[in-house]
Design a protein around this motif. Sequence first.
Motif, short mmCIF file in Angstrom:
data_model
loop_
_atom_site.label_atom_id
_atom_site.label_comp_id
_atom_site.label_asym_id
_atom_site.label_seq_id
_atom_site.Cartn_x
_atom_site.Cartn_y
_atom_site.Cartn_z
N SER A 78 -6.96 3.20 -11.86
CA SER A 78 -6.84 3.36 -10.41
C SER A 78 -6.47 2.03 -9.77
O SER A 78 -6.71 0.97 -10.34
CB SER A 78 -8.14 3.91 -9.82
N ARG A 133 -3.47 9.05 2.13
CA ARG A 133 -4.89 8.91 2.45
C ARG A 133 -5.59 8.21 1.29
O ARG A 133 -5.73 8.76 0.21
CB ARG A 133 -5.51 10.28 2.70
N TRP A 134 -6.04 6.98 1.54
CA TRP A 134 -6.74 6.20 0.54
C TRP A 134 -8.22 6.59 0.55
O TRP A 134 -8.83 6.69 1.61
CB TRP A 134 -6.60 4.71 0.83
N HIS A 172 -7.06 -0.37 -6.45
CA HIS A 172 -7.98 -0.61 -5.33
C HIS A 172 -7.39 -1.66 -4.40
O HIS A 172 -6.79 -2.65 -4.86
CB HIS A 172 -9.33 -1.13 -5.85
N LEU A 228 0.83 -1.19 0.00
CA LEU A 228 0.00 0.00 0.00
C LEU A 228 0.87 1.25 0.00
O LEU A 228 1.79 1.37 0.81
CB LEU A 228 -0.93 0.03 1.22
N THR A 229 0.55 2.16 -0.86
CA THR A 229 1.23 3.43 -0.93
C THR A 229 0.86 4.28 0.27
O THR A 229 -0.32 4.33 0.66
CB THR A 229 0.81 4.17 -2.23
N VAL A 251 -4.37 -5.95 -3.75
CA VAL A 251 -4.42 -4.69 -4.48
C VAL A 251 -4.49 -5.04 -5.96
O VAL A 251 -3.79 -5.93 -6.43
CB VAL A 251 -3.18 -3.82 -4.20
N PHE A 311 -10.71 0.51 -0.88
CA PHE A 311 -10.16 1.85 -0.86
C PHE A 311 -9.36 2.06 -2.15
O PHE A 311 -8.83 1.12 -2.73
CB PHE A 311 -9.22 2.03 0.34
N VAL A 312 -9.28 3.32 -2.58
CA VAL A 312 -8.59 3.68 -3.82
C VAL A 312 -7.30 4.40 -3.45
O VAL A 312 -7.31 5.34 -2.64
CB VAL A 312 -9.47 4.57 -4.71
N GLU A 313 -6.22 3.97 -4.08
CA GLU A 313 -4.90 4.51 -3.81
C GLU A 313 -4.83 6.02 -4.06
O GLU A 313 -5.42 6.52 -5.01
CB GLU A 313 -3.89 3.80 -4.72
N PRO A 314 -4.08 6.73 -3.21
CA PRO A 314 -3.91 8.17 -3.45
C PRO A 314 -3.18 8.42 -4.76
O PRO A 314 -2.32 7.63 -5.16
CB PRO A 314 -3.07 8.65 -2.27
#
Length: 187
Positions: A146, A22-23, A148, A18-19, A138, A183-186
């Motif tokens: 995008s 804020r996702w 996710h 995870l990057t 992911v 959740f979607v990556e920033p």
Amino acid sequence: MTNDAQIPTTATPTALPLTAGRWAFDPLHSSVGFTIRHLGISKVRGRFNELSAELVVGESLADSSITATVALASIDTGNADRDAHVRAADLLDVEKRPTMTFRSTRIGGAGEEWTLEGDLTIGDVTRPITFDVEFGGVVDVPVDGSRHAGFDATGEFRRSDFGLDFAPGFLGDVIKVSLEVQFVEPQ
């Protein structure tokens, strides 16, 4: 997850791909459901149709957090009359208790198995709760590029701990909660 499981306390977000940042919550691909015993012989299942959440991935697990808020008036058990009764002042009293909120206090685990500890607040009562979390992975979405991340979380709490002790004998005390969130990556 058993109590024998080793939960690293020094893990970094690289344990999850995870990057940092804020996702964004993906409400179209997320849900929260529950089950509660009825008369001790069967279960009533339902969901809440209004959920929001935030995932902040920090430089370490200690710097990462998850919050979620459920609008209790959005309860949906598939029976409008029952839902209206549950919202009423003699039961859930959504005027007095409009939301159920979770704020993480600790995230631990590795691979696909994680534990999420935090505080659950219903109305003016806050109690600790632990969720077992399965990390789904992911994926890049081909339509828009995008990324996710998906998670399933399960936990339970006693409604009497929150002053929701109406209808003893008719409804069980333990409520099991199940969340499926994306959740979607920033950017």
